[in-house]
Motif scaffolding. Structure first.
Motif, PDB file in Angstrom:
ATOM      1  N   ASP A   1      41.505  32.951  16.718  1.00  0.00           N
ATOM      2  CA  ASP A   1      41.541  31.512  16.989  1.00  0.00           C
ATOM      3  C   ASP A   1      40.242  31.078  17.668  1.00  0.00           C
ATOM      4  N   ALA A   2      40.118  29.788  17.944  1.00  0.00           N
ATOM      5  CA  ALA A   2      38.880  29.242  18.490  1.00  0.00           C
ATOM      6  C   ALA A   2      38.551  29.828  19.865  1.00  0.00           C
ATOM      7  N   GLN A   3      39.571  30.014  20.690  1.00  0.00           N
ATOM      8  CA  GLN A   3      39.334  30.530  22.040  1.00  0.00           C
ATOM      9  C   GLN A   3      38.808  31.964  22.013  1.00  0.00           C
ATOM     10  N   LEU A   4      39.412  32.817  21.194  1.00  0.00           N
ATOM     11  CA  LEU A   4      38.954  34.196  21.085  1.00  0.00           C
ATOM     12  C   LEU A   4      37.557  34.256  20.472  1.00  0.00           C
ATOM     13  N   THR A   5      37.317  33.420  19.474  1.00  0.00           N
ATOM     14  CA  THR A   5      35.992  33.387  18.841  1.00  0.00           C
ATOM     15  C   THR A   5      34.921  32.975  19.842  1.00  0.00           C
ATOM     16  N   ALA A   6      35.225  31.998  20.670  1.00  0.00           N
ATOM     17  CA  ALA A   6      34.280  31.557  21.698  1.00  0.00           C
ATOM     18  C   ALA A   6      34.010  32.657  22.719  1.00  0.00           C
ATOM     19  N   SER A   7      34.995  33.511  22.933  1.00  0.00           N
ATOM     20  CA  SER A   7      34.831  34.620  23.874  1.00  0.00           C
ATOM     21  C   SER A   7      33.969  35.729  23.281  1.00  0.00           C
ATOM     22  N   ILE A   8      34.011  35.888  21.951  1.00  0.00           N
ATOM     23  CA  ILE A   8      33.262  36.945  21.275  1.00  0.00           C
ATOM     24  C   ILE A   8      31.819  36.533  21.010  1.00  0.00           C
ATOM     25  N   LEU A   9      31.578  35.258  20.790  1.00  0.00           N
ATOM     26  CA  LEU A   9      30.256  34.775  20.377  1.00  0.00           C
ATOM     27  C   LEU A   9      29.112  35.259  21.273  1.00  0.00           C
ATOM     28  N   PRO A  10      29.204  35.210  22.616  1.00  0.00           N
ATOM     29  CA  PRO A  10      28.061  35.616  23.443  1.00  0.00           C
ATOM     30  C   PRO A  10      28.059  37.104  23.819  1.00  0.00           C
ATOM     31  N   LYS A  11      28.595  37.968  22.968  1.00  0.00           N
ATOM     32  CA  LYS A  11      28.804  39.379  23.291  1.00  0.00           C
ATOM     33  C   LYS A  11      27.515  40.159  23.537  1.00  0.00           C
ATOM     34  N   SER A  12      26.380  39.680  23.015  1.00  0.00           N
ATOM     35  CA  SER A  12      25.157  40.474  23.083  1.00  0.00           C
ATOM     36  C   SER A  12      24.204  40.068  24.192  1.00  0.00           C
ATOM     37  N   VAL A  13      24.689  39.329  25.181  1.00  0.00           N
ATOM     38  CA  VAL A  13      23.869  39.026  26.355  1.00  0.00           C
ATOM     39  C   VAL A  13      24.533  39.634  27.581  1.00  0.00           C
ATOM     40  N   THR A  14      23.806  39.648  28.676  1.00  0.00           N
ATOM     41  CA  THR A  14      24.317  40.287  29.880  1.00  0.00           C
ATOM     42  C   THR A  14      25.553  39.566  30.423  1.00  0.00           C
ATOM     43  N   THR A  15      26.393  40.282  31.128  1.00  0.00           N
ATOM     44  CA  THR A  15      27.739  39.813  31.487  1.00  0.00           C
ATOM     45  C   THR A  15      27.791  38.446  32.173  1.00  0.00           C
ATOM     46  N   PRO A  16      27.017  38.178  33.231  1.00  0.00           N
ATOM     47  CA  PRO A  16      27.141  36.856  33.882  1.00  0.00           C
ATOM     48  C   PRO A  16      26.860  35.700  32.933  1.00  0.00           C
ATOM     49  N   ILE A  17      25.839  35.848  32.076  1.00  0.00           N
ATOM     50  CA  ILE A  17      25.514  34.784  31.126  1.00  0.00           C
ATOM     51  C   ILE A  17      26.612  34.649  30.083  1.00  0.00           C
ATOM     52  N   ALA A  18      27.095  35.777  29.573  1.00  0.00           N
ATOM     53  CA  ALA A  18      28.159  35.754  28.548  1.00  0.00           C
ATOM     54  C   ALA A  18      29.411  35.065  29.079  1.00  0.00           C
ATOM     55  N   MET A  19      29.786  35.358  30.304  1.00  0.00           N
ATOM     56  CA  MET A  19      30.983  34.748  30.889  1.00  0.00           C
ATOM     57  C   MET A  19      30.807  33.249  31.056  1.00  0.00           C
ATOM     58  N   ALA A  20      29.618  32.823  31.506  1.00  0.00           N
ATOM     59  CA  ALA A  20      29.360  31.388  31.693  1.00  0.00           C
ATOM     60  C   ALA A  20      29.338  30.656  30.358  1.00  0.00           C
ATOM     61  N   VAL A  21      28.702  31.269  29.351  1.00  0.00           N
ATOM     62  CA  VAL A  21      28.628  30.647  28.030  1.00  0.00           C
ATOM     63  C   VAL A  21      30.019  30.548  27.409  1.00  0.00           C
ATOM     64  N   ALA A  22      30.789  31.622  27.496  1.00  0.00           N
ATOM     65  CA  ALA A  22      32.138  31.623  26.932  1.00  0.00           C
ATOM     66  C   ALA A  22      32.997  30.525  27.550  1.00  0.00           C
ATOM     67  N   GLU A  23      32.921  30.393  28.854  1.00  0.00           N
ATOM     68  CA  GLU A  23      33.714  29.361  29.528  1.00  0.00           C
ATOM     69  C   GLU A  23      33.258  27.967  29.105  1.00  0.00           C
ATOM     70  N   GLN A  24      31.950  27.788  28.916  1.00  0.00           N
ATOM     71  CA  GLN A  24      31.404  26.481  28.549  1.00  0.00           C
ATOM     72  C   GLN A  24      31.881  26.025  27.169  1.00  0.00           C
ATOM     73  N   ILE A  25      32.044  26.978  26.235  1.00  0.00           N
ATOM     74  CA  ILE A  25      32.422  26.603  24.862  1.00  0.00           C
ATOM     75  C   ILE A  25      33.915  26.805  24.594  1.00  0.00           C
ATOM     76  N   GLY A  26      34.689  27.057  25.650  1.00  0.00           N
ATOM     77  CA  GLY A  26      36.135  27.130  25.500  1.00  0.00           C
ATOM     78  C   GLY A  26      36.720  28.516  25.370  1.00  0.00           C
ATOM     79  N   GLY A  27      35.947  29.533  25.701  1.00  0.00           N
ATOM     80  CA  GLY A  27      36.437  30.901  25.630  1.00  0.00           C
ATOM     81  C   GLY A  27      36.955  31.405  26.970  1.00  0.00           C
ATOM     82  N   LEU A  28      37.334  32.679  26.997  1.00  0.00           N
ATOM     83  CA  LEU A  28      37.842  33.314  28.213  1.00  0.00           C
ATOM     84  C   LEU A  28      36.766  34.220  28.793  1.00  0.00           C
ATOM     85  N   PRO A  29      36.284  33.954  30.003  1.00  0.00           N
ATOM     86  CA  PRO A  29      35.235  34.792  30.593  1.00  0.00           C
ATOM     87  C   PRO A  29      35.615  36.270  30.684  1.00  0.00           C
TER      88      PRO A  29
END
Length: 226
Positions: free
Chosen positions: A111-139
């Motif tokens: 679904d959209a939430q899981l996809t948003a959580s997977i999208l930033p997988k290739s950057v370092t953890t703090p950035i990935a968590m912030a990006v995921a939260e910004q686009i509707g994912g789960l940090p």
């Protein structure tokens, strides 16, 4: 402080094993995960307890990241000469990482939430968590995906380089930093000083690119694959 001691013992034992066996799958971080996580579950120790006892190790992450600036400083002449190549690799790599990760997730029924959580997988953890939260994912899910992506890169990266004949230190370093962030950078630094420097540079650049482009790219990916 039993869990701090346990973490240190497991890690240094894993490093000792890794140095003597020297096989890609024998990765110190992977060994630590396979030992510590089942141990915590078996003893029913809450993660909060484990983290509290290891907060000093966590605090060392910040100066460790800052220390990566020194090898970059030593490569300034190379960076000035090849800045166009470096930026192009990081831009293309970041775009491909986001598109392929999110696209495959959607094709497999995420679904959209899981996809948003997977999208930033290739950057370092703090950035990935912030990006995921910004686009509707789960940090929290984003953090797990970052670890998985980093482990795959650290374990399989150099065997793939040997398989396809990649020998240039800059190419190896940029690839590891772009695809597998901090874990890849740690592996690159173990292999070659110059590779570690360029991997840390790619880690930073890709983090910036992903944080800027992810909010724009995510709706487009959703529209195309849906």
């Amino acid at each position: 402080m039993i869990w701090l001691l346990t973490t240190l013992v497991v890690f240094y034992t894993a490093r000792y094993i890794s140095k003597h066996i020297q096989h890609p799958i024998v990765n110190p971080l992977l060994i630590c995960l396979l030992v510590i996580i089942p141990l915590l579950m078996w003893l029913e120790v809450p993660y909060e307890t484990y983290f509290e006892q290891n907060k000093w190790l966590n605090a060392l992450l910040e100066p460790a990241v800052v220390a990566l600036a020194f090898p970059l400083y030593e490569q300034l002449s190379q960076i000035r000469k090849k800045w166009k190549v470096i930026f192009s690799v990081c831009l293309i790599g970041s775009l491909l990482s986001m598109v392929t990760g999110a696209g495959i997730a959607l094709m497999l029924g995420a679904d959209a939430q899981l996809t948003a959580s997977i999208l930033p997988k290739s950057v370092t953890t703090p950035i990935a968590m912030a990006v995921a939260e910004q686009i509707g994912g789960l940090p929290s899910v984003a953090a797990i995906m970052v670890i998985i992506a980093g482990l795959f890169g650290a374990v399989l990266g150099y065997p793939l380089f040997r398989l396809i004949g990649v020998k240039a230190p800059i190419a190896k370093g940029l690839t590891m930093g772009t695809v597998s962030h901090a874990l890849g950078t740690a592996k690159a630094a173990e292999e070659n000083y110059q590779e570690g420097a360029f991997s840390s540079l790619a880690l930073v650049i890709c983090g910036v690119i992903t944080s800027i482009l992810a909010p724009v790219l995510f709706p487009l990916i959703m529209a195309v694959f849906r």
